[in-house]
Scaffold this motif. Structure first.
Motif, PDB file in Angstrom:
ATOM      1  N   GLY A   3       0.847  -1.173   0.000  1.00 44.03           N
ATOM      2  CA  GLY A   3       0.000   0.000   0.000  1.00 44.03           C
ATOM      3  C   GLY A   3       0.887   1.229   0.000  1.00 44.03           C
ATOM      4  O   GLY A   3       1.951   1.247   0.600  1.00 44.03           O
ATOM      5  N   GLY A   4       0.460   2.247  -0.696  1.00 39.85           N
ATOM      6  CA  GLY A   4       1.292   3.432  -0.787  1.00 39.85           C
ATOM      7  C   GLY A   4       2.171   3.359  -2.014  1.00 39.85           C
ATOM      8  O   GLY A   4       2.630   2.287  -2.403  1.00 39.85           O
ATOM      9  N   PHE A   5       2.399   4.513  -2.620  1.00 39.59           N
ATOM     10  CA  PHE A   5       3.179   4.561  -3.842  1.00 39.59           C
ATOM     11  C   PHE A   5       4.664   4.577  -3.499  1.00 39.59           C
ATOM     12  O   PHE A   5       5.093   5.278  -2.594  1.00 39.59           O
ATOM     13  N   SER A   6       5.442   3.792  -4.231  1.00 45.48           N
ATOM     14  CA  SER A   6       6.893   3.805  -4.050  1.00 45.48           C
ATOM     15  C   SER A   6       7.555   3.558  -5.394  1.00 45.48           C
ATOM     16  O   SER A   6       6.934   3.036  -6.310  1.00 45.48           O
ATOM     17  N   TRP A   7       8.822   3.954  -5.497  1.00 43.20           N
ATOM     18  CA  TRP A   7       9.557   3.714  -6.738  1.00 43.20           C
ATOM     19  C   TRP A   7      11.038   3.656  -6.419  1.00 43.20           C
ATOM     20  O   TRP A   7      11.489   4.172  -5.398  1.00 43.20           O
ATOM     21  N   GLU A   8      11.780   2.981  -7.277  1.00 44.53           N
ATOM     22  CA  GLU A   8      13.244   2.990  -7.185  1.00 44.53           C
ATOM     23  C   GLU A   8      13.830   2.579  -8.525  1.00 44.53           C
ATOM     24  O   GLU A   8      13.207   1.855  -9.294  1.00 44.53           O
ATOM     25  N   ASN A   9      15.028   3.069  -8.801  1.00 47.30           N
ATOM     26  CA  ASN A   9      15.788   2.591  -9.949  1.00 47.30           C
ATOM     27  C   ASN A   9      16.391   1.247  -9.560  1.00 47.30           C
ATOM     28  O   ASN A   9      16.790   1.052  -8.421  1.00 47.30           O
ATOM     29  N   CYS A  10      16.467   0.319 -10.516  1.00 47.14           N
ATOM     30  CA  CYS A  10      17.030  -0.993 -10.190  1.00 47.14           C
ATOM     31  C   CYS A  10      18.203  -1.353 -11.089  1.00 47.14           C
ATOM     32  O   CYS A  10      18.587  -2.495 -11.190  1.00 47.14           O
ATOM     33  N   GLY A  11      18.798  -0.378 -11.738  1.00 49.61           N
ATOM     34  CA  GLY A  11      19.912  -0.672 -12.647  1.00 49.61           C
ATOM     35  C   GLY A  11      21.275  -0.662 -11.983  1.00 49.61           C
ATOM     36  O   GLY A  11      22.292  -0.564 -12.663  1.00 49.61           O
ATOM     37  N   GLU A  12      21.303  -0.729 -10.651  1.00 46.28           N
ATOM     38  CA  GLU A  12      22.560  -0.772  -9.897  1.00 46.28           C
ATOM     39  C   GLU A  12      23.466   0.405 -10.238  1.00 46.28           C
ATOM     40  O   GLU A  12      24.701   0.291 -10.208  1.00 46.28           O
ATOM     41  N   GLY A  13      22.858   1.539 -10.597  1.00 49.18           N
ATOM     42  CA  GLY A  13      23.639   2.739 -10.876  1.00 49.18           C
ATOM     43  C   GLY A  13      24.395   2.713 -12.190  1.00 49.18           C
ATOM     44  O   GLY A  13      25.146   3.625 -12.488  1.00 49.18           O
ATOM     45  N   LYS A  14      24.191   1.633 -12.981  1.00 45.43           N
ATOM     46  CA  LYS A  14      24.948   1.517 -14.230  1.00 45.43           C
ATOM     47  C   LYS A  14      24.137   1.946 -15.446  1.00 45.43           C
ATOM     48  O   LYS A  14      24.693   2.139 -16.517  1.00 45.43           O
ATOM     49  N   ASP A  15      22.834   2.044 -15.306  1.00 47.09           N
ATOM     50  CA  ASP A  15      22.002   2.356 -16.469  1.00 47.09           C
ATOM     51  C   ASP A  15      22.189   3.811 -16.900  1.00 47.09           C
ATOM     52  O   ASP A  15      22.292   4.698 -16.052  1.00 47.09           O
ATOM     53  N   PRO A  16      22.199   4.062 -18.215  1.00 47.61           N
ATOM     54  CA  PRO A  16      22.349   5.438 -18.685  1.00 47.61           C
ATOM     55  C   PRO A  16      21.115   6.311 -18.466  1.00 47.61           C
ATOM     56  O   PRO A  16      21.214   7.526 -18.493  1.00 47.61           O
ATOM     57  N   VAL A  17      19.954   5.708 -18.228  1.00 44.08           N
ATOM     58  CA  VAL A  17      18.729   6.481 -18.025  1.00 44.08           C
ATOM     59  C   VAL A  17      18.204   6.189 -16.626  1.00 44.08           C
ATOM     60  O   VAL A  17      17.965   5.026 -16.283  1.00 44.08           O
ATOM     61  N   VAL A  18      18.062   7.241 -15.813  1.00 43.97           N
ATOM     62  CA  VAL A  18      17.598   7.040 -14.437  1.00 43.97           C
ATOM     63  C   VAL A  18      16.463   8.003 -14.117  1.00 43.97           C
ATOM     64  O   VAL A  18      16.436   9.148 -14.579  1.00 43.97           O
ATOM     65  N   VAL A  19      15.538   7.511 -13.307  1.00 51.82           N
ATOM     66  CA  VAL A  19      14.479   8.360 -12.774  1.00 51.82           C
ATOM     67  C   VAL A  19      15.062   9.077 -11.566  1.00 51.82           C
ATOM     68  O   VAL A  19      15.657   8.446 -10.688  1.00 51.82           O
ATOM     69  N   GLN A  20      14.909  10.409 -11.543  1.00 55.24           N
ATOM     70  CA  GLN A  20      15.444  11.165 -10.409  1.00 55.24           C
ATOM     71  C   GLN A  20      14.371  11.475  -9.372  1.00 55.24           C
ATOM     72  O   GLN A  20      14.659  11.557  -8.193  1.00 55.24           O
TER      73      GLN A  20
END
Length: 164
Positions: A3-20
């Protein structure tokens, strides 16, 4: 968290495109209803066709998370090229829908490298006939975008749905 909205990047910091940043209201998300979204995305690499997108969608059933199948292009689906889907939804040559247009956010491939920011904006969610397995409840989604085998972005979302 359930319950509740959550988000995270899962590319281990290596992906060229990240949600900030990403925020979504109301919580739970109501269908039909208005969805207020604000987001910022930073990409140091252009994203061009073919953009393969793999979704894994899970729904909470008690303490268990059940992976939902891909039915009618909804659920845990693999899209070989999201660019062609965008072209179907918004024919090339037509302006991007608001509020994307106002904030200079592209709605077609290729997406240039750079930072894109969407201030809090309202989107109307139509009264769509969702399959029964995709109605009220808590969900987790993992989305991986890749091109020619290279992972470009990976985002995990958690949210609750409330349909009328």
């Amino acid at each position: 968290q359930v319950g509740g909205f959550s988000w995270e990047n899962c590319g281990e910091g290596k992906d060229p495109v990240v949600v900030q940043s990403l925020s979504v209201a109301p919580d739970p998300i109501s269908i039909p209803g208005n969805l207020r979204i604000s987001a910022a995305v930073n990409g140091n690499k252009a994203m061009a066709s073919p953009l393969k997108t793999v979704l894994v969608v899970e729904k909470a059933l008690g303490d268990l998370w059940i992976q939902l199948p891909c039915i009618d292009q909804l659920g845990s689906c693999t899209y070989d090229d999201i660019c062609t889907i965008l072209d179907t939804l918004i024919p090339p040559g037509t302006p991007c829908p608001e509020p994307l247009l106002t904030y200079g956010i592209p709605c077609h491939c290729p997406f240039k490298a750079g930072s894109y920011s969407l201030p809090a904006s309202d989107f109307a969610l139509p009264d769509v006939e969702l399959p029964s397995f995709m109605t009220n409840g808590n969900y987790r989604v993992r989305a991986v975008v890749s091109s020619k085998g290279e992972e470009l972005a990976c985002v995990k979302l958690g949210f609750s749905l409330q349909s009328q």
